[in-house]
Design an enzyme around this catalytic site. Structure first.
Site, PDB file in Angstrom:
ATOM      1  N   LYS A  69       0.802  -1.222   0.000  1.00 18.82           N
ATOM      2  CA  LYS A  69       0.000   0.000   0.000  1.00 18.82           C
ATOM      3  C   LYS A  69       0.838   1.276   0.000  1.00 18.82           C
ATOM      4  CE  LYS A  69      -4.322  -1.687   2.030  1.00 18.82           C
ATOM      5  NZ  LYS A  69      -5.303  -1.464   3.107  1.00 18.82           N
ATOM      6  N   ASP A  81      -6.573  13.509  -1.561  1.00 19.62           N
ATOM      7  CA  ASP A  81      -6.281  13.965  -0.203  1.00 19.62           C
ATOM      8  C   ASP A  81      -6.424  12.817   0.791  1.00 19.62           C
ATOM      9  OD1 ASP A  81      -5.864  16.504  -1.186  1.00 19.62           O
ATOM     10  OD2 ASP A  81      -7.854  17.252  -0.637  1.00 19.62           O
ATOM     11  N   ASP A 105     -10.199   2.753   2.160  1.00 18.16           N
ATOM     12  CA  ASP A 105     -10.318   1.993   3.404  1.00 18.16           C
ATOM     13  C   ASP A 105     -11.102   2.761   4.466  1.00 18.16           C
ATOM     14  OD1 ASP A 105      -8.980  -0.302   2.589  1.00 18.16           O
ATOM     15  OD2 ASP A 105      -7.019   0.463   3.169  1.00 18.16           O
ATOM     16  N   GLY A 133       0.380   0.678  12.577  1.00 11.51           N
ATOM     17  CA  GLY A 133       0.875   0.479  11.221  1.00 11.51           C
ATOM     18  C   GLY A 133       0.034   1.223  10.197  1.00 11.51           C
ATOM     19  N   ALA A 159       7.159   3.859  20.742  1.00  9.22           N
ATOM     20  CA  ALA A 159       7.787   4.803  19.824  1.00  9.22           C
ATOM     21  C   ALA A 159       7.081   4.828  18.476  1.00  9.22           C
ATOM     22  CB  ALA A 159       9.265   4.451  19.629  1.00  9.22           C
ATOM     23  N   TYR A 213     -11.348 -10.087   8.602  1.00  7.41           N
ATOM     24  CA  TYR A 213     -12.602 -10.820   8.371  1.00  7.41           C
ATOM     25  C   TYR A 213     -12.357 -12.324   8.277  1.00  7.41           C
ATOM     26  CZ  TYR A 213     -11.086 -10.626   3.442  1.00  7.41           C
ATOM     27  OH  TYR A 213     -10.372 -10.725   2.269  1.00  7.41           O
TER      28      TYR A 213
END
Length: 274
Positions: A69, A81, A105, A133, A159, A213
């Site tokens: 991705k 955007d 998403d 992530g 972190a 899922y």
């Protein structure tokens, strides 16, 4: 569209994906001469070659899943955007001869929350994101745009969560398990690990979502159900993000078809296999 066209989904691994089932069902219902395939590039170079097939017209576009991705966003000529906010792209397609990166998403996440937790007011209570992530970043971007008053990041690596919080700034902050105390109205798991905080900390009426899922009923969702909270599965998000991708690829809205029932039947078939 003139003649058959091909779109698809790219990731590694990809054999589990329900996207070909969903898009193929829509194509058939719409009477379109197209196909939607699964691609599993062996590495980033293979993914780049696959993207080049969009530029040459061999493919009309692809959905993108892990681990490509972020690379998808970097390879595009320009991005929406939404994709820039998410820091990744799950849709690549040509627009006016240039490669466009988009992220649907977040839209899928918000749609499934509205569908499976209709009483949830995202602007009224804090949201908790498990993980830090790429999937977590897309969730943060969507919930921030939806008006969440505070977004708390819970991650095993402090972190990494701090780095994500710095990308957005307030109202995003890092927290420990106490993030679920008091006024949290939503928990979204975008984490690979199956570990999760004590859900008994959540107030009545809170919703708990797991982005995965497979399985549909994850341990997190089973715990939410047992605690009297509202469980939200990841299948709705998959379908919700697929609708705008289909429209971009094939030039028309996805047909009104119960693809969730088809997906549930396929999941049941897989579970029944020895």
């Amino acid at each position: 569209m003139n003649g058959p066209v091909t779109a698809g989904v790219a990731g590694r691994p990809i054999g589990h994906s329900l996207s070909p089932l969903i898009h193929s069902a829509w194509l058939q219902a719409a009477g379109l001469a197209g196909q939607y395939l699964a691609f599993e590039p062996a590495d980033e170079a293979g993914f780049t070659r696959l993207v080049d097939r969009i530029r040459t017209g061999d493919l009309i576009g692809i959905n993108v899943t892990a681990p490509h991705k972020e690379t998808a966003l970097a390879l595009a000529d320009f991005a929406t955007d939404t994709a820039r906010a998410a820091g990744s792209a799950n849709v690549l397609a040509l627009l006016d001869g240039h490669l466009l990166a988009d992220s649907t998403d977040g839209r899928g996440l918000l749609e499934t929350l509205a569908d499976q937790a209709p009483g949830l007011d995202l602007s009224a209570r804090a949201a908790v994101i498990l993980g830090a992530g790429g999937a977590a970043r897309a969730a943060v971007a969507a919930l921030r745009a939806a008006g969440a008053p505070e977004i708390r990041l819970v991650n095993r690596t402090w972190a990494r969560a701090e780095a994500l919080a710095e990308v957005f700034g307030p109202p995003v902050r890092v927290a420990g398990p106490e993030a679920l105390d008091g006024d949290a109205g939503l928990v979204v798991s975008a984490a690979v690990s199956g570990d999760f905080p004590d859900l008994s900390r959540l107030p009545a009426g809170a919703a708990v979502m797991d982005m995965t899922y497979m399985p549909l009923e994850t341990p997190l969702l089973a715990a939410a159900r047992a605690a009297g909270l509202t469980p939200v599965d990841g299948l709705g998000m998959l379908i919700g993000q697929a609708r705008p991708a289909f429209a971009r690829f094939f030039g028309r809205p996805a047909p009104d078809l119960d693809v969730r029932a088809l997906a549930l039947a396929e999941l049941a078939r897989r579970e029944a296999q020895p």
